[in-house]
Design a protein around this motif. Sequence first.
Motif, mmCIF file in Angstrom:
data_model
loop_
_atom_site.group_PDB
_atom_site.id
_atom_site.type_symbol
_atom_site.label_atom_id
_atom_site.label_comp_id
_atom_site.label_asym_id
_atom_site.label_seq_id
_atom_site.Cartn_x
_atom_site.Cartn_y
_atom_site.Cartn_z
ATOM 1 N N LEU A 150 22.198 47.859 27.357
ATOM 2 C CA LEU A 150 22.292 48.642 27.957
ATOM 3 C C LEU A 150 21.236 48.129 28.963
ATOM 4 N N LEU A 151 19.793 48.036 28.659
ATOM 5 C CA LEU A 151 19.347 47.473 30.163
ATOM 6 C C LEU A 151 19.747 46.282 30.446
ATOM 7 N N ILE A 152 20.322 45.132 29.449
ATOM 8 C CA ILE A 152 20.629 43.959 30.017
ATOM 9 C C ILE A 152 22.255 44.216 30.452
ATOM 10 N N GLY A 153 22.876 44.718 29.689
ATOM 11 C CA GLY A 153 23.764 45.208 30.595
ATOM 12 C C GLY A 153 24.168 45.386 31.991
ATOM 13 N N PHE A 154 23.021 46.715 32.150
ATOM 14 C CA PHE A 154 23.212 46.433 33.129
ATOM 15 C C PHE A 154 22.869 46.069 34.526
ATOM 16 N N ALA A 155 21.935 45.927 34.548
ATOM 17 C CA ALA A 155 20.839 44.894 35.093
ATOM 18 C C ALA A 155 21.755 43.085 35.427
ATOM 19 N N GLY A 156 22.557 42.473 34.014
ATOM 20 C CA GLY A 156 23.166 41.941 34.695
ATOM 21 C C GLY A 156 24.943 42.282 35.440
ATOM 22 N N SER A 157 24.965 43.239 34.914
ATOM 23 C CA SER A 157 26.129 44.003 36.516
ATOM 24 C C SER A 157 26.207 43.430 37.606
ATOM 25 N N LEU A 158 24.640 44.280 37.737
ATOM 26 C CA LEU A 158 23.874 44.305 39.038
ATOM 27 C C LEU A 158 23.912 43.201 39.578
ATOM 28 N N ALA A 159 23.403 42.535 38.937
ATOM 29 C CA ALA A 159 23.376 41.101 39.355
ATOM 30 C C ALA A 159 24.755 40.053 40.022
ATOM 31 N N VAL A 160 25.782 40.407 38.429
ATOM 32 C CA VAL A 160 26.877 39.654 38.650
ATOM 33 C C VAL A 160 27.733 40.179 40.630
ATOM 34 N N TYR A 161 27.238 41.922 40.468
ATOM 35 C CA TYR A 161 28.282 42.361 41.178
ATOM 36 C C TYR A 161 27.398 41.554 42.732
ATOM 37 N N GLN A 162 26.426 41.220 43.056
ATOM 38 C CA GLN A 162 25.843 40.966 43.910
ATOM 39 C C GLN A 162 26.099 39.861 44.918
ATOM 40 N N GLN A 163 26.151 38.912 43.490
ATOM 41 C CA GLN A 163 26.770 37.126 43.333
ATOM 42 C C GLN A 163 28.039 37.870 43.635
ATOM 43 N N GLU A 164 29.307 38.678 43.115
ATOM 44 C CA GLU A 164 30.369 38.485 43.015
ATOM 45 C C GLU A 164 31.578 39.092 44.043
ATOM 46 N N HIS A 165 30.799 40.116 44.796
ATOM 47 C CA HIS A 165 31.700 40.885 45.502
ATOM 48 C C HIS A 165 32.318 40.283 46.543
ATOM 49 N N THR A 166 31.346 39.503 46.590
ATOM 50 C CA THR A 166 31.929 39.258 48.392
ATOM 51 C C THR A 166 32.560 37.325 48.114
ATOM 52 N N ALA A 167 32.312 37.118 46.784
ATOM 53 C CA ALA A 167 33.076 35.594 47.078
ATOM 54 C C ALA A 167 34.472 35.730 46.795
ATOM 55 N N PRO A 168 35.102 34.243 47.564
ATOM 56 C CA PRO A 168 35.883 34.109 47.987
ATOM 57 C C PRO A 168 36.948 34.063 46.713
ATOM 58 N N GLY A 169 38.149 34.396 46.031
ATOM 59 C CA GLY A 169 39.214 34.069 44.651
ATOM 60 C C GLY A 169 38.262 34.918 44.330
ATOM 61 N N GLY A 170 36.986 35.284 44.150
ATOM 62 C CA GLY A 170 36.100 36.338 43.190
ATOM 63 C C GLY A 170 37.328 36.985 42.433
ATOM 64 N N THR A 171 37.187 38.049 40.763
ATOM 65 C CA THR A 171 37.838 38.738 40.142
ATOM 66 C C THR A 171 36.926 40.077 40.176
ATOM 67 N N ILE A 172 35.934 39.875 40.226
ATOM 68 C CA ILE A 172 34.894 41.291 40.063
ATOM 69 C C ILE A 172 34.296 41.681 41.622
ATOM 70 N N ARG A 173 35.554 42.991 41.703
ATOM 71 C CA ARG A 173 35.656 43.467 43.123
ATOM 72 C C ARG A 173 34.536 44.408 43.392
ATOM 73 N N SER A 174 35.004 45.521 42.502
ATOM 74 C CA SER A 174 33.630 46.771 42.181
ATOM 75 C C SER A 174 32.792 46.585 41.080
ATOM 76 N N PHE A 175 31.442 47.468 41.400
ATOM 77 C CA PHE A 175 30.929 47.724 40.195
ATOM 78 C C PHE A 175 31.015 48.156 39.091
ATOM 79 N N GLY A 176 32.256 48.791 38.808
ATOM 80 C CA GLY A 176 33.040 49.288 37.719
ATOM 81 C C GLY A 176 33.248 48.160 36.429
ATOM 82 N N ASP A 177 33.759 47.166 37.161
ATOM 83 C CA ASP A 177 34.559 45.546 37.422
ATOM 84 C C ASP A 177 33.461 45.124 36.766
ATOM 85 N N ALA A 178 32.304 45.316 37.038
ATOM 86 C CA ALA A 178 31.436 44.363 36.886
ATOM 87 C C ALA A 178 30.679 44.485 35.113
ATOM 88 N N VAL A 179 30.454 45.770 35.150
ATOM 89 C CA VAL A 179 30.236 46.968 34.256
ATOM 90 C C VAL A 179 31.398 46.426 33.486
#
Lengths: 226, 226, 226, 226
Positions: free
Chosen positions: A129-158
């Motif tokens: 749970l904790l690693i998944g939450f932390a990983g989702s946060l980190a990936v969301y921060q990196q990806e939600h503004t990346a061009p061509g990315g598919t992880i657009r919302s925090f829900g996607d990241a989770v």
Amino acid sequence: MHANDDDDRMTRWEQRTEVPLALASLLFLGAYAVHVLAPALPRPWHVLCLAFLIATWTAFAVDYAARWLLSGQGARFPRSHRMDALVLLLPLLRPLRVVHVYEAVQRRRERPGLDLYVRVMTYAGLSALLIGFAGSLAVYQQEHTAPGGTIRSFGDAVWWSCATLTTVGYGDVSPVTPVGRLVAAGLMGCGLALLGAVTGSFSSWLLRGFAREDGTRPPGDSPGAS
Amino acid sequence: MHANDDDDRMTRWEQRTEVPLALASLLFLGAYAVHVLAPALPRPWHVLCLAFLIATWTAFAVDYAARWLLSGQGARFPRSHRMDALVLLLPLLRPLRVVHVYEAVQRRRERPGLDLYVRVMTYAGLSALLIGFAGSLAVYQQEHTAPGGTIRSFGDAVWWSCATLTTVGYGDVSPVTPVGRLVAAGLMGCGLALLGAVTGSFSSWLLRGFAREDGTRPPGDSPGAS
Amino acid sequence: MHANDDDDRMTRWEQRTEVPLALASLLFLGAYAVHVLAPALPRPWHVLCLAFLIATWTAFAVDYAARWLLSGQGARFPRSHRMDALVLLLPLLRPLRVVHVYEAVQRRRERPGLDLYVRVMTYAGLSALLIGFAGSLAVYQQEHTAPGGTIRSFGDAVWWSCATLTTVGYGDVSPVTPVGRLVAAGLMGCGLALLGAVTGSFSSWLLRGFAREDGTRPPGDSPGAS
Amino acid sequence: MHANDDDDRMTRWEQRTEVPLALASLLFLGAYAVHVLAPALPRPWHVLCLAFLIATWTAFAVDYAARWLLSGQGARFPRSHRMDALVLLLPLLRPLRVVHVYEAVQRRRERPGLDLYVRVMTYAGLSALLIGFAGSLAVYQQEHTAPGGTIRSFGDAVWWSCATLTTVGYGDVSPVTPVGRLVAAGLMGCGLALLGAVTGSFSSWLLRGFAREDGTRPPGDSPGAS
């Protein structure tokens, strides 16, 4: 995982700092979550979050230095405490210590011989749970503004975290930035370990079941056979 | 899984309600399946299905309350029967109890020392079937009308369930709605557990095989070595 | 897997038919492969292949009937030989028997106490190869002409089989027809079992290693501890 | 893995060649990496790389031949040293020997009874790193110019390797050429083995934990129960 009990001062330090540091690590995760998930907050809040992040990380560094000094192991300390160094460099993993504390508290309150399966599954579940939450946060921060990315919302990241931690890996959403993929590789490794923990628990539970069944047979009929 | 046998009335209640409740849970699943898979049925049928769903769910709630009362454990009951509370909240998981009953019946009819591997594999296989079916229904209901979704028919949903439960995860079809993804996360967890059960069974089967082989060696040659 | 040795005639039948039936099952697979992979062959060849397929399948059916009769178990035979019935219905799984024969021959030629790990890994590896080949053939036959399908060549089908059996599941190519997906679901199950076999082997190999290490400790120091 | 100690000359040869060959295999990997990843280097460098590749491969072949001769096993040698033949044919797997040497050196320097878990996890981790790197190189070389391919940069290849070795398998990037897919199939197999190693380690660690817990109970209370 377990500290050596050979040094009294070391043990005392760890006993005293365990709970505050666990709380600090949760604070760290919370501040990071607020910083990442609420970009619309006024600027002072983000400054506060960053201050929290720096303060808690400093506390972790101080703890690491103090334990290094108290251990009296000198240059051998980083080698024998690699996990601690890793957690210091990746403070998002730090909340895993909370699992440790939670588990220790549970053990004190309930009967000491609490079933090892339950402990391992609790540990694995909370860690996931904790690693998944932390990983989702980190990936969301990196990806939600990346061009061509598919992880657009925090829900996607989770959603992506779940698919990664269980090694299902649909690939409908997946990170495209180098940092996002680095975090992803870490999550995959955790998924592997999680799978190992679940499988190992089942395996040993079954073997214990067999041993108990064998125990009902008359003794002498190869009682050590399993 | 096993009820405490310390209370006679509790045990009697469970023995008497076991089979009716198992049938009720199958009815629940069947009514849900008809409701989801046959939208073209005339309206009275759907009303009947919903009535069945509510009636069986009420029966589950009554059973939970009765066992709480009979257990005499007071506030400790929900803590020590978390699985029951989960099954009450997610009644689609309830048919898993059927597996339990089926397995108990089998054990009574055949020799009591039925091989634990066979029992575990039967349990895991039937659970996977029931969970896969219930998960397919729930995901199909959520997804088949979702904009941008890829799960369009019930066949797609079953195909997706198989790929998820075995942790293969092609990702050619995958849920896009929040509820669908929540169900999917649950299925992934079940897949992890299924993998653990299969792997654990193999592992312990092998270890038993080794132990038996070692048993053919002269005794004294480390008979407890495995 | 192992035939009951209680009936001499049954045992003799199985000993005599084992190798011919194993060869017949390889012929079956070969004839199916030629039929599927060489559509450009002149028609008589395809007729020959179909004749082979029917002849070998008839041999399997005769063997099943003969063993049923010889077993003297009456109506209990299908229940206690479910695997045989499955193999009769899905003759593409029949070549797995070759693995059994190969393994038995190996055991006779080499030392009888051949390491169980090696046997299990050989068994798992050969089974994976045969199942993967048969699955690729079946999926290729279904999919290469399906509208909207992604498995266009036999190479695609083999690639997809590898990704499925190892539970990696890229999903870049995946079956779209109902029959193809049914075969795929079977392959996924085999992948799960393969994973279980590999993991179980490792796990028991490690435990044996620990036991051997413990064996170097003075006896009495909990020799049954692992 | 372990050489038979029955032949002194064989043992001496292996002791003397172990470290040089391990270094040679790293050189092989390095030269291959430079050749693949730096196509812009002037031509003489590539010639040098190829010379290195051929020289080190020749050294491996000489070592194989020498050990064949020294073993005195004649025609049985290739059968009992299949792993060596495989490594000779696929020299990119050769650096795995480095893991072996590293592990042996570690064992000499530290206490001999170093925990088997740590050894297995170190071995599995280093092997995964080396195989993942070699596999990424091979796949990148095949795929980055393939028409319709998705692995365009070395980063993509590494990302794909991670997803494959952990059996996650997103499929956002995946090989399309026959050789690339062959390498991929090998990586999948390694992923399966890695999963097995991790899971087996966890499983045996848990079982040891149980055994230790049981050891704290009064003796006679089924001490061989696990």
